[in-house]
Scaffold this active site. Structure first.
Site, PDB file in Angstrom:
ATOM      1  N   HIS A  86     -62.875  20.638 -28.413  1.00  0.00           N
ATOM      2  CA  HIS A  86     -64.151  20.547 -27.678  1.00  0.00           C
ATOM      3  C   HIS A  86     -64.905  19.265 -28.051  1.00  0.00           C
ATOM      4  O   HIS A  86     -66.131  19.264 -28.147  1.00  0.00           O
ATOM      5  CB  HIS A  86     -65.042  21.763 -27.963  1.00  0.00           C
ATOM      6  CG  HIS A  86     -64.465  23.066 -27.475  1.00  0.00           C
ATOM      7  ND1 HIS A  86     -64.809  23.630 -26.274  1.00  0.00           N
ATOM      8  CD2 HIS A  86     -63.569  23.909 -28.039  1.00  0.00           C
ATOM      9  CE1 HIS A  86     -64.157  24.781 -26.122  1.00  0.00           C
ATOM     10  NE2 HIS A  86     -63.392  24.965 -27.175  1.00  0.00           N
ATOM     11  N   ASN A 159     -66.452  30.347 -23.342  1.00  0.00           N
ATOM     12  CA  ASN A 159     -65.730  29.438 -22.456  1.00  0.00           C
ATOM     13  C   ASN A 159     -66.029  29.802 -21.004  1.00  0.00           C
ATOM     14  O   ASN A 159     -66.679  30.813 -20.733  1.00  0.00           O
ATOM     15  CB  ASN A 159     -64.220  29.561 -22.688  1.00  0.00           C
ATOM     16  CG  ASN A 159     -63.748  28.816 -23.937  1.00  0.00           C
ATOM     17  OD1 ASN A 159     -64.435  27.924 -24.438  1.00  0.00           O
ATOM     18  ND2 ASN A 159     -62.591  29.190 -24.437  1.00  0.00           N
TER      19      ASN A 159
HETATM   20  C1  HEM Z   1     -62.079  33.016 -27.459  1.00  0.00           C
HETATM   21  C2  HEM Z   1     -61.656  31.985 -28.083  1.00  0.00           C
HETATM   22  C3  HEM Z   1     -62.463  30.745 -28.299  1.00  0.00           C
HETATM   23  C4  HEM Z   1     -63.531  30.261 -27.615  1.00  0.00           C
HETATM   24  C5  HEM Z   1     -64.216  30.879 -26.435  1.00  0.00           C
HETATM   25  C6  HEM Z   1     -63.941  29.040 -28.249  1.00  0.00           C
HETATM   26  C7  HEM Z   1     -64.999  28.255 -27.848  1.00  0.00           C
HETATM   27  C8  HEM Z   1     -65.414  27.110 -28.458  1.00  0.00           C
HETATM   28  C9  HEM Z   1     -66.460  26.245 -28.000  1.00  0.00           C
HETATM   29  C10 HEM Z   1     -67.313  26.461 -26.788  1.00  0.00           C
HETATM   30  C11 HEM Z   1     -66.542  25.205 -28.856  1.00  0.00           C
HETATM   31  C12 HEM Z   1     -67.463  24.009 -28.703  1.00  0.00           C
HETATM   32  C13 HEM Z   1     -68.743  24.217 -29.412  1.00  0.00           C
HETATM   33  C14 HEM Z   1     -69.670  23.069 -29.103  1.00  0.00           C
HETATM   34  O1  HEM Z   1     -70.024  22.873 -27.924  1.00  0.00           O
HETATM   35  O2  HEM Z   1     -70.033  22.344 -30.033  1.00  0.00           O
HETATM   36  C15 HEM Z   1     -65.568  25.410 -29.853  1.00  0.00           C
HETATM   37  C16 HEM Z   1     -65.352  24.584 -30.913  1.00  0.00           C
HETATM   38  C17 HEM Z   1     -64.514  24.880 -31.909  1.00  0.00           C
HETATM   39  N1  HEM Z   1     -63.671  25.961 -31.993  1.00  0.00           N
HETATM   40 FE1  HEM Z   1     -63.449  27.422 -30.697  1.00  0.00          FE
HETATM   41  N2  HEM Z   1     -63.116  28.801 -29.307  1.00  0.00           N
HETATM   42  C18 HEM Z   1     -62.221  29.840 -29.372  1.00  0.00           C
HETATM   43  C19 HEM Z   1     -61.266  30.044 -30.319  1.00  0.00           C
HETATM   44  C20 HEM Z   1     -61.257  29.391 -31.465  1.00  0.00           C
HETATM   45  C21 HEM Z   1     -60.463  29.769 -32.593  1.00  0.00           C
HETATM   46  C22 HEM Z   1     -59.529  30.967 -32.643  1.00  0.00           C
HETATM   47  C23 HEM Z   1     -60.723  28.858 -33.577  1.00  0.00           C
HETATM   48  C24 HEM Z   1     -60.181  28.797 -34.948  1.00  0.00           C
HETATM   49  C25 HEM Z   1     -59.634  29.797 -35.603  1.00  0.00           C
HETATM   50  C26 HEM Z   1     -61.674  27.898 -33.041  1.00  0.00           C
HETATM   51  C27 HEM Z   1     -62.151  26.807 -33.709  1.00  0.00           C
HETATM   52  C28 HEM Z   1     -63.041  25.911 -33.203  1.00  0.00           C
HETATM   53  C29 HEM Z   1     -63.483  24.738 -33.896  1.00  0.00           C
HETATM   54  C30 HEM Z   1     -63.020  24.291 -35.284  1.00  0.00           C
HETATM   55  C31 HEM Z   1     -64.400  24.085 -33.087  1.00  0.00           C
HETATM   56  C32 HEM Z   1     -65.152  22.788 -33.359  1.00  0.00           C
HETATM   57  C33 HEM Z   1     -66.535  23.183 -33.772  1.00  0.00           C
HETATM   58  C34 HEM Z   1     -67.453  22.002 -34.004  1.00  0.00           C
HETATM   59  O3  HEM Z   1     -67.025  21.023 -34.590  1.00  0.00           O
HETATM   60  O4  HEM Z   1     -68.626  22.115 -33.614  1.00  0.00           O
HETATM   61  N3  HEM Z   1     -61.985  28.259 -31.781  1.00  0.00           N
HETATM   62  N4  HEM Z   1     -64.884  26.583 -29.601  1.00  0.00           N
END
Ligand code: HEM
Length: 710
Positions: A86, A159
């Site tokens: 993202h 999402n």
């Molecule tokens: C239903 C599953 C998931 C959804 C809906 C989702 C959604 C998101 C969203 C919207 C962001 C962006 C946040 C922003 O705008 O700053 C994000 C970032 C991120 N997601 Fe997920 N994600 C999912 C699954 C996962 C999983 C399973 C992991 C790890 C185990 C993960 C790890 C991360 C990480 C590390 C970031 C970067 C965060 C940052 O640096 O701000 N995500 N995710």
């Protein structure tokens, strides 16, 4: 003693700007009464920001130049690690307004009273591409909402697709590694159309439902404003008596759903890689505040136990027809950020941020996320005090006993940084509050410690099929085209064929179409399914974009291609009906200076024809004058404008003078119901009425029939 160099400065004019010119011809601008002094970070006024300190004007630079060193040092450290996923995103401020008290369902403060307004920050994003990638990549969109409630920050990090690729967080690094650039070559960027991604997907059948969604037009939205958001996981809402209700969160866009078509997306990425962020920025800046309603799908244990799938499995959704959506409030985005980096880049969403009255379920993907986000913020934002950055800090009072660390902005100010302590009153610092404090729902848990997947997660195809049969024929075609495109970029034939073997478990017709488009010599056998595909699940109309479009043209944009001498009355009429509809007119002219219209008035242009291709608009109008048309017929950008609008099934308004151009580009028999001739000003209203359906999809059908006949 040598004189200070500003003695050499002379006042000169650069068109509208009066500036000082130095001895070497460089431009200086000085502080004045109402223009503040430039200073260093230490507050020392800067005398010259154009020249470094040198030993003689042509001599070496002195290390003593603290202003030069500080300026370059700070610049050298401007970048922070981008998000691992993202990375490319765009945020805005707004508020959430609650419609009615939900006190019987949750004690969360923001839901207690009708009309309660809670400040919000929302960041939309793509997942796979780097920060500088293009907006219209085929990808999931992040829809992350931070709600600054009076009892702390609540992040719904969702999402624009209601399901996910994997069921357990332990697979997330593999999924993302497979989706991103291949590690040896560093490409492709922001694309899943490559071997590694489809290799992983084809060996991970749980991802097939999500694969259907990302091959649909959900993955190429027209605007953030026209897409849904989903919390994906099952959460809990807890009321004051401790009663738990399961919930799934939905964001429903007020202006209905809309996506672009793939060929358009590819071209938009070239014409305006910032298409989505520009759209959101312009809408907010012009006062057309984007809006979504928060919908809740509420259900109890009884439903969870009887539902055909496990509500803890993030690869499954609950059809709205089964648990209707209760709309409980609205989210309005009404303010752009003041500074992109400070707010959009530094905002830190964490799924673990929930408030009293909201709690987690045991979804193993959610449980893993609750660790991952906090951990990654530490790396990305450089220390534990990122929570104090204005965009991340709560807007309610907060008091912790945590202290120090990199960039500590606010430390406890009394003697006490521990508890329990015997200092009473204010001296004693903050203490826990059993009444209002967060209480975890006391779910009963027991069982052996093991590393196993629940058998209730094993159905991989039934909802993929349900999604597919819920699409209109146009949308089904787009899904097939997308699979064919993506898999055509896969170099390893075995992977292509493996994917078709999964599609055979989803829908035979789809699998055959994709196989044909790929030129597969023989259909593979269906992949061995962990559970047979259920064919009793009915279609769910809420899963289609086209069945959930807008009923007006509000928020959309018409591009009017004009030339010198274009009919002033028509342009005015078109602008009038679009204004009334809440839509926008953009003038596309041969030169950015605009044109002189038929009545001699000047019409400003917002785009030139090469800078404003028709892919940027929801509908187009060709308002050319007779004398200009023959020159346009030879112009490649004009020809693309017309042929793309046609190929992308857009409504096209045209003046009689445009006929030779349409004929030259499209041929003689191509004018169909999607073309509206503008003879009189009243015709503008008829054009916009047609535009409300967004696309003239029958054109595609007609073209196919023609092809088949040929
Ligand atoms: C239903 C599953 C998931 C959804 C809906 C989702 C959604 C998101 C969203 C919207 C962001 C962006 C946040 C922003 O705008 O700053 C994000 C970032 C991120 N997601 Fe997920 N994600 C999912 C699954 C996962 C999983 C399973 C992991 C790890 C185990 C993960 C790890 C991360 C990480 C590390 C970031 C970067 C965060 C940052 O640096 O701000 N995500 N995710």
């Amino acid at each position: 003693m040598p004189k200070a160099s500003d003695n050499h400065r002379k006042t000169v004019r650069l068109a509208d700007q009066k500036v000082l010119r130095g001895a070497g011809g460089e431009t200086h601008q000085s502080a004045e009464e109402d223009v503040p002094q430039l200073t260093t970070q230490q507050g020392i006024p800067v005398g010259d920001d154009q020249n470094s300190l040198k030993i003689g004007v042509r001599g070496p630079t002195a290390l003593e130049d603290f202003h030069l060193r500080e300026k370059i040092f700070h610049f050298d450290h401007e970048r922070i690690p981008e998000r691992v996923v993202h990375a490319r995103g765009f945020g805005a401020h707004g508020y959430f307004e609650n419609y009615e008290s939900l006190a019987s369902i949750t004690r969360a403060h923001l839901f207690q009273n009708a009309g309660e307004k809670t400040p919000a920050f929302v960041r939309f994003s793509t997942v796979a591409g780097n920060k500088g990638s293009a907006d219209l990549a085929r990808d999931v969109r992040g829809f992350a909402v931070k709600l600054y409630t009076k009892e702390g920050n609540w992040d719904i990090v969702g999402n624009n697709i209601p399901v996910f690729f994997i069921q357990d967080a332990i697979k997330f690094p593999d999924l993302i590694h497979a989706a991103k650039e291949e590690p040896d070559r560093g490409f492709p960027q922001a694309q899943t159309a490559h071997d590694n991604f489809w290799d992983f997907i084809s060996l991970t059948p749980e991802s097939i439902h999500m694969a259907m969604w990302i091959m649909s037009d959900r993955a190429i939205p027209r605007s953030f404003r026209f897409m849904e958001g989903f919390g994906v996981h099952t959460f809990r809402l807890i009321n004051a008596r401790g009663k738990s209700t399961f919930v799934k969160f939905h964001w429903k866009p007020k202006l209905g759903l809309q996506s672009v078509v793939w060929n358009e997306a590819v071209k938009i990425n070239g014409a305006d890689p910032d298409f989505h962020r520009r759209d959101l920025w312009s809408a907010i800046q012009s006062g057309n505040f984007p809006e979504w309603e928060l919908g809740l799908q509420l259900f109890d244990d009884k439903f969870a136990d009887s539902f055909a799938f496990d509500v803890l499995d993030a690869t499954k959704l609950i059809p709205e027809e089964q648990i209707p959506i209760r709309r409980v409030g609205r989210l309005v985005l009404d303010r752009c950020v003041d500074n992109f980096f400070a707010e959009t880049e530094q905002v830190a969403f964490c799924t673990q941020n929930v408030v009293p009255g909201v709690d987690f379920s045991n979804d193993p993907l959610l449980q893993g996320r609750n660790f991952s986000y906090l951990d990654t913020q530490l790396k990305r934002l450089g220390g534990p005090n990122f929570t104090r950055l204005p965009v991340n800090a709560p807007k309610c009072p907060f008091h912790t006993l945590q202290q120090d660390g990199h960039m500590a902005l606010v430390n406890p100010q009394t003697r006490v940084n521990y508890e329990p302590n015997s200092w009473g009153g204010e001296l004693g610092g903050p203490r826990e509050s059993p009444e209002r404090g967060f209480q975890s729902y006391p779910a009963e848990e027991d069982g052996p410690k093991l590393r196993d997947r629940s058998e209730s997660f094993a159905d991989h195809y039934s909802q993929a099929r349900q999604f597919y049969i819920s699409q209109t024929p146009v949308e089904q075609e787009h899904v097939a085209d997308a699979f064919a495109f993506e898999l055509s970029k896969v170099e390893t034939p075995a992977i292509r064929s493996r994917m078709v073997s999964h599609l055979l478990n989803v829908d035979k017709g789809l699998a055959e179409t994709v196989a044909r488009a790929l030129g597969l010599h023989a259909l593979p056998k269906p992949a061995e399914a962990a559970r047979p595909t259920r064919t009793d699940l009915k279609g769910s109309p809420s899963l289609s974009i086209l069945l959930n479009g807008p009923d007006s043209f509000e928020g959309r944009k018409v591009g009017a291609l004009v030339t010198e001498g274009a009919e002033a009355g028509l342009i005015k009429a078109l602008r009038g009906v679009l204004d009334e509809e809440g839509a926008q007119l953009e003038i596309v002219a041969p030169a950015i200076g605009g044109i002189e219209s038929s009545d001699g008035s000047r019409i400003e242009a917002q785009q030139t024809i090469s800078g404003g291709p028709s892919v940027l608009y929801d509908g187009v109008a060709i308002l050319v004058a007779e004398k200009a048309v023959s020159r346009l017929m030879a112009d490649p950008a004009t020809r693309d404008f017309v042929s793309d609008a046609f190929a992308h099934s857009k409504f096209i308004a045209y003046t009689p003078a445009a006929m030779p151009l349409l004929k030259a580009v499209l041929g003689y028999d191509r004018l169909d119901g999607g073309f509206i001739q503008l003879k009189a000003t009243a015709d503008a209203a008829a054009f916009i009425k047609s535009c409300r359906t967004l696309r003239f999809w029958e054109r595609k059908r007609k073209a196919e029939m023609r092809e088949r006949r040929a």
